[in-house]
Scaffold this motif. Sequence first.
Motif, PDB file in Angstrom:
ATOM      1  N   SER A 100      20.930  -2.157  -5.220  1.00  0.00           N
ATOM      2  CA  SER A 100      21.253  -2.311  -3.873  1.00  0.00           C
ATOM      3  C   SER A 100      20.441  -1.407  -2.894  1.00  0.00           C
ATOM      4  CB  SER A 100      22.782  -1.837  -3.571  1.00  0.00           C
ATOM      5  OG  SER A 100      23.528  -2.126  -2.371  1.00  0.00           O
ATOM      6  N   TRP A 101      20.323  -0.318  -3.283  1.00  0.00           N
ATOM      7  CA  TRP A 101      19.457   0.659  -2.213  1.00  0.00           C
ATOM      8  C   TRP A 101      18.260  -0.005  -1.996  1.00  0.00           C
ATOM      9  CZ3 TRP A 101      20.326   5.896  -0.992  1.00  0.00           C
ATOM     10  CH2 TRP A 101      18.979   6.603  -0.459  1.00  0.00           C
ATOM     11  N   GLU A 104      18.459  -3.453  -0.152  1.00  0.00           N
ATOM     12  CA  GLU A 104      19.202  -3.587   1.284  1.00  0.00           C
ATOM     13  C   GLU A 104      18.914  -2.120   1.987  1.00  0.00           C
ATOM     14  OE1 GLU A 104      23.591  -3.044   0.689  1.00  0.00           O
ATOM     15  OE2 GLU A 104      23.390  -4.888  -0.676  1.00  0.00           O
ATOM     16  N   LYS A 105      18.955  -1.074   1.572  1.00  0.00           N
ATOM     17  CA  LYS A 105      18.341   0.131   2.186  1.00  0.00           C
ATOM     18  C   LYS A 105      16.979   0.104   2.641  1.00  0.00           C
ATOM     19  CE  LYS A 105      19.327   5.063   2.993  1.00  0.00           C
ATOM     20  NZ  LYS A 105      19.914   4.936   4.096  1.00  0.00           N
ATOM     21  N   PHE A 106      15.945   0.032   1.405  1.00  0.00           N
ATOM     22  CA  PHE A 106      14.623   0.212   1.296  1.00  0.00           C
ATOM     23  C   PHE A 106      14.047  -0.931   2.101  1.00  0.00           C
ATOM     24  CE2 PHE A 106      10.152  -0.428   0.213  1.00  0.00           C
ATOM     25  CZ  PHE A 106       9.652   1.031  -0.029  1.00  0.00           C
ATOM     26  N   GLU A 108      15.583  -3.006   4.613  1.00  0.00           N
ATOM     27  CA  GLU A 108      15.730  -2.689   5.911  1.00  0.00           C
ATOM     28  C   GLU A 108      14.853  -1.635   6.661  1.00  0.00           C
ATOM     29  OE1 GLU A 108      19.586  -1.830   9.117  1.00  0.00           O
ATOM     30  OE2 GLU A 108      19.988  -2.002   6.667  1.00  0.00           O
ATOM     31  N   GLU A 109      14.779  -0.703   6.101  1.00  0.00           N
ATOM     32  CA  GLU A 109      13.928   0.635   6.665  1.00  0.00           C
ATOM     33  C   GLU A 109      12.630   0.470   6.341  1.00  0.00           C
ATOM     34  OE1 GLU A 109      17.662   3.600   6.128  1.00  0.00           O
ATOM     35  OE2 GLU A 109      16.026   4.022   4.966  1.00  0.00           O
ATOM     36  N   ASN A 144       9.895   6.013   7.326  1.00  0.00           N
ATOM     37  CA  ASN A 144      10.694   6.148   6.332  1.00  0.00           C
ATOM     38  C   ASN A 144      10.413   5.924   4.954  1.00  0.00           C
ATOM     39  OD1 ASN A 144      13.046   6.013   8.427  1.00  0.00           O
ATOM     40  ND2 ASN A 144      12.713   3.737   8.477  1.00  0.00           N
ATOM     41  N   HIS A 148      12.185   7.797   0.783  1.00  0.00           N
ATOM     42  CA  HIS A 148      12.549   6.952  -0.226  1.00  0.00           C
ATOM     43  C   HIS A 148      11.648   7.276  -1.652  1.00  0.00           C
ATOM     44  CE1 HIS A 148      15.327   3.941   1.287  1.00  0.00           C
ATOM     45  NE2 HIS A 148      14.524   4.042   2.533  1.00  0.00           N
ATOM     46  N   TYR A 151      13.378  10.420  -3.148  1.00  0.00           N
ATOM     47  CA  TYR A 151      14.339  10.183  -3.889  1.00  0.00           C
ATOM     48  C   TYR A 151      13.834   9.516  -5.257  1.00  0.00           C
ATOM     49  CZ  TYR A 151      18.882   7.990  -5.117  1.00  0.00           C
ATOM     50  OH  TYR A 151      20.164   7.689  -5.915  1.00  0.00           O
TER      51      TYR A 151
END
Length: 230
Positions: A100-101, A104-106, A108-109, A144, A148, A151
Motif C-alpha cells: 500500500s505504501w 498509494e503513497k509513493f 501519488e508523490e 519526494n 522514500h 525509508y
Amino acid sequence: MAILYHHPFCPFSRFVRLVLAEMGLEADLIEEKVWERREGFLTLNPAGTTPVLADEQIAAVPGSIIIAEWLDETRGESLGDRRLLPQSASKRVEVRRLMSWFAEKFAEEVSVPLVQEKIYKRFMPSTSGGGAPDPALIRAAKNNVKYHLQYIGYLIRQRKWLAGDAMTYADLMAAAHISVVDYLGDIPWTEDETAREWYARVKSRPSFRTLIADRVIGMPPSAAYADLDF
C-alpha cells in the motif's frame, strides 16, 4: 494463455509483470493507452486503468493489488517457499502495508506524476491532457524520492527484504515503481547506499529482464537503468 492489458511504463502493470515472471507464468501482453478510452478495454475494466489480467478462469481481474491477491489465492500454495505472500497472517499484514505504501503513497508523490508528466503527456492528445510537462509537479516528485529511499534503507538495515526474511510482493511493488523513475534518471542513488544495494538485488533477478528492455520512443533511459552494477 493469460492476457495482460498493460502499459510498458505503468508501474502497476510492471508490478504484475514481475509477479507473473516470479511465479513462472506467461501472459500475452497487450499495450493499452488508457487515455484513448477504448470501448473494449472499458468493458473489461470500467475504471479505465491498467493493468487488467484475463485468463481461462476469469474474464477480467482489474488492478495490480487485486491481481496479486487473486494469483496468490489460485497459485500461491503451489509455489512453496517461493510464495510472494507469507502464510502467517501477521506477516501478511506487513507485506500488504508496504504494498500500500508504494502503490498509494509513493505512486501519488513520485512515480505517477513523473510518468504522467514526462512520458504519457508526450503521446496524449491535448484534448486528453497531453502537452508540455508541469515543472512544479516534476520538482516536487523528484524531491519526494529522497525520503522514500531513506525509508527503504531504514527497512533493509533491519531485514533482508522489505517485509522480512523473504522477498515478497512488497519488494516487487516497490521495485516496479522505482524502475520507471530510474528510467527517467530521477533517482538520487547516492542518497542511501542500502536502498541502492536492495534495488540492485531485485533488478538482477531474471524477472526484471523484460522490464529493462522497455524503451520510450525518442527518450533513451538513464545510464543506470539497464546497468546491474550501477
